[in-house]
Design a protein around this motif. Structure first.
Motif, PDB file in Angstrom:
ATOM      1  N   HIS A  85       3.835  16.528  -6.363  1.00 17.92           N
ATOM      2  CA  HIS A  85       3.894  15.078  -6.430  1.00 17.92           C
ATOM      3  C   HIS A  85       5.313  14.644  -6.713  1.00 17.92           C
ATOM      4  O   HIS A  85       6.073  15.354  -7.341  1.00 17.92           O
ATOM      5  N   GLU A  86       5.624  13.461  -6.232  1.00 14.77           N
ATOM      6  CA  GLU A  86       6.972  12.973  -6.437  1.00 14.77           C
ATOM      7  C   GLU A  86       6.972  12.060  -7.645  1.00 14.77           C
ATOM      8  O   GLU A  86       6.032  11.308  -7.859  1.00 14.77           O
ATOM      9  N   SER A  87       8.025  12.164  -8.443  1.00 13.37           N
ATOM     10  CA  SER A  87       8.067  11.339  -9.646  1.00 13.37           C
ATOM     11  C   SER A  87       8.932  10.125  -9.387  1.00 13.37           C
ATOM     12  O   SER A  87      10.147  10.205  -9.435  1.00 13.37           O
ATOM     13  N   ALA A  88       8.299   9.027  -9.092  1.00 14.57           N
ATOM     14  CA  ALA A  88       9.023   7.790  -8.811  1.00 14.57           C
ATOM     15  C   ALA A  88       9.482   7.161 -10.120  1.00 14.57           C
ATOM     16  O   ALA A  88       9.120   7.607 -11.204  1.00 14.57           O
ATOM     17  N   VAL A  90       8.634   4.896 -12.139  1.00 12.22           N
ATOM     18  CA  VAL A  90       7.614   4.006 -12.700  1.00 12.22           C
ATOM     19  C   VAL A  90       7.198   4.563 -14.058  1.00 12.22           C
ATOM     20  O   VAL A  90       7.394   5.741 -14.340  1.00 12.22           O
ATOM     21  N   LEU A  98      -2.301   3.345 -11.149  1.00 15.53           N
ATOM     22  CA  LEU A  98      -2.429   3.553  -9.709  1.00 15.53           C
ATOM     23  C   LEU A  98      -3.763   4.230  -9.375  1.00 15.53           C
ATOM     24  O   LEU A  98      -4.314   4.034  -8.286  1.00 15.53           O
ATOM     25  N   LYS A 101      -6.476   2.204  -8.005  1.00 16.08           N
ATOM     26  CA  LYS A 101      -6.279   1.595  -6.693  1.00 16.08           C
ATOM     27  C   LYS A 101      -7.546   1.486  -5.850  1.00 16.08           C
ATOM     28  O   LYS A 101      -7.809   0.426  -5.282  1.00 16.08           O
ATOM     29  N   LEU A 133       8.324   8.197 -15.449  1.00 15.31           N
ATOM     30  CA  LEU A 133       7.807   9.446 -14.908  1.00 15.31           C
ATOM     31  C   LEU A 133       8.914  10.471 -14.683  1.00 15.31           C
ATOM     32  O   LEU A 133       8.733  11.661 -14.910  1.00 15.31           O
ATOM     33  N   ARG A 148      -4.254  10.088 -14.025  1.00 12.53           N
ATOM     34  CA  ARG A 148      -4.426   9.161 -12.911  1.00 12.53           C
ATOM     35  C   ARG A 148      -5.746   9.447 -12.185  1.00 12.53           C
ATOM     36  O   ARG A 148      -6.524   8.549 -11.903  1.00 12.53           O
TER      37      ARG A 148
ATOM     38  N   TRP B 238      -0.084  -2.284  -3.452  1.00 15.28           N
ATOM     39  CA  TRP B 238      -0.679  -1.097  -4.091  1.00 15.28           C
ATOM     40  C   TRP B 238      -0.577   0.108  -3.165  1.00 15.28           C
ATOM     41  O   TRP B 238      -0.430   1.249  -3.614  1.00 15.28           O
ATOM     42  N   ASN B 239      -0.679  -0.130  -1.856  1.00  7.74           N
ATOM     43  CA  ASN B 239      -0.502   0.984  -0.916  1.00  7.74           C
ATOM     44  C   ASN B 239       0.892   1.571  -1.032  1.00  7.74           C
ATOM     45  O   ASN B 239       1.071   2.785  -0.994  1.00  7.74           O
ATOM     46  N   ASN B 241       2.877   1.452  -3.627  1.00 12.26           N
ATOM     47  CA  ASN B 241       2.975   2.180  -4.897  1.00 12.26           C
ATOM     48  C   ASN B 241       2.366   3.564  -4.757  1.00 12.26           C
ATOM     49  O   ASN B 241       2.910   4.548  -5.256  1.00 12.26           O
ATOM     50  N   ALA B 242       1.224   3.633  -4.073  1.00 11.85           N
ATOM     51  CA  ALA B 242       0.558   4.927  -3.901  1.00 11.85           C
ATOM     52  C   ALA B 242       1.441   5.865  -3.091  1.00 11.85           C
ATOM     53  O   ALA B 242       1.558   7.052  -3.404  1.00 11.85           O
ATOM     54  N   ASP B 244       4.573   5.986  -3.046  1.00 12.09           N
ATOM     55  CA  ASP B 244       5.669   6.474  -3.886  1.00 12.09           C
ATOM     56  C   ASP B 244       5.286   7.767  -4.604  1.00 12.09           C
ATOM     57  O   ASP B 244       6.152   8.528  -5.012  1.00 12.09           O
ATOM     58  N   GLY B 245       3.992   7.991  -4.775  1.00  3.95           N
ATOM     59  CA  GLY B 245       3.544   9.214  -5.438  1.00  3.95           C
ATOM     60  C   GLY B 245       3.479  10.401  -4.494  1.00  3.95           C
ATOM     61  O   GLY B 245       3.066  11.478  -4.890  1.00  3.95           O
TER      62      GLY B 245
END
Lengths: 250, 357
Positions: A85-88, A90, A98, A101, A133, A148, B238-239, B241-242, B244-245
């Motif tokens: 996973h990438e740590s943006a 945030v 998230l 969602k 993060l 999450r 929200w899409n 943001n998702a 970005d993960g």
């Protein structure tokens, strides 16, 4: 029985990866998928999350056909912790939010925020809420990603090698969190694992996959030296040390 | 909702989101204030009181003409184009997982300019004048915009294709963008030669942008497209943001990644096409706006999209006001000013780890 997989087949460009895979997982169970590299473990997990669609076979979640659901509906039933996973940039709280969602229509409601707070509290990560993060350690990040998936409130939680790249303490913590989640939330947890000792220690059921086919499936009784040697091609002994079962390569 | 949330939610989090809302409001307020100043500023001596009276419809003829026909459309066009380019850049950066992406750095703007030039020169959708005051008159905005959109989308599809190829780094993608941009710029220049050789000099605005060209009609079209696009981006926040993960995570959260990516790039190209066909290429706003706000507010698109919009509007209005006033009455091309700000930021991002820090 919450998750039942029957006769699943998958191939990449006519090279078969999964052949007639069938198994079932009960609520509250930690189900581990084991097998040699390239056995198709991650592919199987991606089928269970409908990221890819198998060529044949069925996957049911409480009698509901996974492939009859929309992607959003799947996300409400199945949580997925990817290998990478990438740590943006945030905060932890936003990252966990998230997970809501699939349930959010226009914006996060008070209930969504409440669920996030609860999950963070259960994992003892409240003080991390407003940390970014990209400032977390590997173990902390992995816990956030699991948080999450829990905030997603799935009935089936899938994890792809959640303990690789973690130190001993974090490996145990992560698997304890996952095991507790399975029990307390009464959900099915499916974990792809490499470490046989960790699997023996935490999992309730085992699926041994060899070259895309089920080699053995069941409780502790399938983790015999013969089966393990059959899958990995390495002779092993299964012993007990300090009342803990361990696999020792010979 | 906020009130009900207070019980179950850490107070710190509400404070933290409240701060972001405050910053966004602050940017909008600053933009509004700058707008009032910008209507004032210029070679015709106006006082703020006169401007206010004019806007309220109580002024004599000359003031009316200056404010309503020249200054106001210019100010509004700067804000609208700034908003549009900035949100387009913001969403492109997210969709391509590339912090260096923006309409101008990927060559999308240049593609749009070429498309617009084709419509005007070859398809007869406008006429080219030899005066620099209004070099190109667009008679058929629909055809020009559609043609510009075709050019923009052609570039975007190449970029999207590159993004699918494994192992293409952000830098490599920008290099490809530079190549595409040069290709289209060259094609545009060749087209201009066919128009007529004396008019070439007056066509400079294609390459550096000119906000003064916007009429009320142009402004209406731009504002409509930008408003609808902004709404579309906000619906998808929200899409984004998702995404970005990571792609797998987004899929696990129920996002149809391919669809969101293609549709988002389509809308970003549309914004670029509309703005470029009316104002020419204005570089770097799509990089500056979102990158500044990313640093200030973080990567949460619930806040980043409106903040980038506000910042883009503010920056382009500031650039244009500076371009008009710095050596008044000479008006510098606004794209030159934005490039002066953008290029250093671009170099900074390249050298100082543009990654998500």
């Amino acid at each position: 029985m919450i998750l039942s997989v029957d006769g699943v087949e998958f191939s990449y460009n006519s090279r078969p990866v999964l052949r007639d895979v069938r198994f079932a997982v009960n609520r509250g169970e930690l189900f581990s998928i084991l097998g040699n590299n390239g056995a198709g473990k991650s592919t199987l997990l991606r089928c269970l999350n409908r990221i890819i669609r198998p060529r044949a076979g069925s996957i049911l979640i409480e009698k509901e056909d996974l492939f009859a659901l929309t992607r959003r509906e799947v996300a409400r039933q199945v949580g997925y912790v990817a290998q990478r996973h990438e740590s943006a940039r945030v905060t932890v709280f936003d990252a966990v939010l998230l997970g809501r969602k699939p349930h959010i229509r226009w914006d996060a409601t008070a209930r969504d925020l409440e669920i996030v707070r609860e999950v963070l509290a259960v994992l003892g990560m409240e003080e991390f809420s407003l940390r970014y993060l990209d400032e977390l350690s590997g173990g902390e990040l992995q816990k956030v990603i699991i948080a999450r998936a829990l905030a997603q409130e799935p009935r089936v939680l899938l994890l792809d090698e959640p303990t690789s790249n973690l130190d001993l303490k974090n490996q145990f913590e992560v698997l304890q969190i996952v095991k507790r989640a399975a029990r307390e939330r009464n959900i099915a947890v499916v974990v792809v694992m490499h470490d046989l000792n960790l699997a023996l220690r935490f999992a309730d059921k085992f699926l041994l996959l060899k070259n895309g086919a089920v080699f053995a499936c069941g409780g502790r009784e399938v983790m015999t030296p013969e089966n393990i040697a059959g899958v990995y091609g390495v002779p092993v002994a299964v012993e007990r040390m300090a009342d803990v079962p361990v696999v020792v390569p010979l | 909702m906020r009130q009900a949330a207070v019980e179950g939610v850490p107070e710190g989090y509400l404070k933290y989101t409240g701060r972001k809302v405050f910053i966004i409001c602050l940017i909008l307020l600053l933009t509004a204030l700058l707008g009032i100043y910008a209507v004032n500023a210029g070679s015709a001596e106006l006082s703020p009181a006169q401007v206010l009276l004019t806007l309220l419809g109580r002024a004599e003829g000359r003031l009316n003409i200056i404010v309503w026909n020249i200054r106001l459309p210019r100010v509004l066009a700067a804000v609208t184009a700034g908003i549009g380019l900035s949100v387009a850049g913001c969403v492109m950066q997210n969709l391509l997982r590339n912090p260096l992406a923006s309409p101008s750095t990927l060559g999308v703007s240049q593609g749009a300019a070429f498309g617009a030039a084709v419509a005007i020169i070859a398809l007869g959708a406008g006429s080219v004048q030899s005066t620099s005051a209004d070099a190109v008159i667009i008679n058929n905005p629909c055809l020009v915009t559609c043609s510009a959109f075709a050019g923009a989308m052609a570039t975007t599809l190449v970029v999207l294709f590159l993004a699918q190829v494994r192992g293409v780094t952000p830098e490599a993608m920008v290099l490809a963008g530079v190549a595409l941009g040069s290709l289209f710029s060259a094609a545009t220049i060749i087209l201009q030669f066919f128009a007529s050789d004396v008019q070439v000099a007056s066509m400079v605005f294609w390459t550096f942008g000119d906000i003064g060209r916007a009429s009320w009609r142009d402004l209406e079209i731009m504002a409509a497209v930008v408003a609808v696009s902004l709404l579309y981006f906000l619906i998808n926040r929200w899409n984004y943001n998702a995404l970005d993960g990571g792609e797998e995570t987004a899929k696990g959260l129920g996002v149809d990644v391919e669809k969101v990516r293609l549709a988002g790039m389509f809308v970003a190209s549309l914004i670029t096409a509309v703005i470029v066909s009316f104002l020419g290429i204005i570089g770097f706003i799509g990089l500056l706006g979102p990158q500044i706000m990313r640093r200030v507010l973080g990567g949460d698109h619930r806040f980043l999209i409106p903040a980038s919009a506000g910042m883009g509007g503010f920056l382009l209005l500031a650039s244009d006001t500076l371009a008009r006033t710095v050596i008044s009455p000479v008006v510098l091309p606004v794209g030159a000013i934005t490039s002066f700000m953008g290029a250093p930021l671009f170099l900074y991002l390249l050298t100082r780890g543009y990654g998500r820090r």
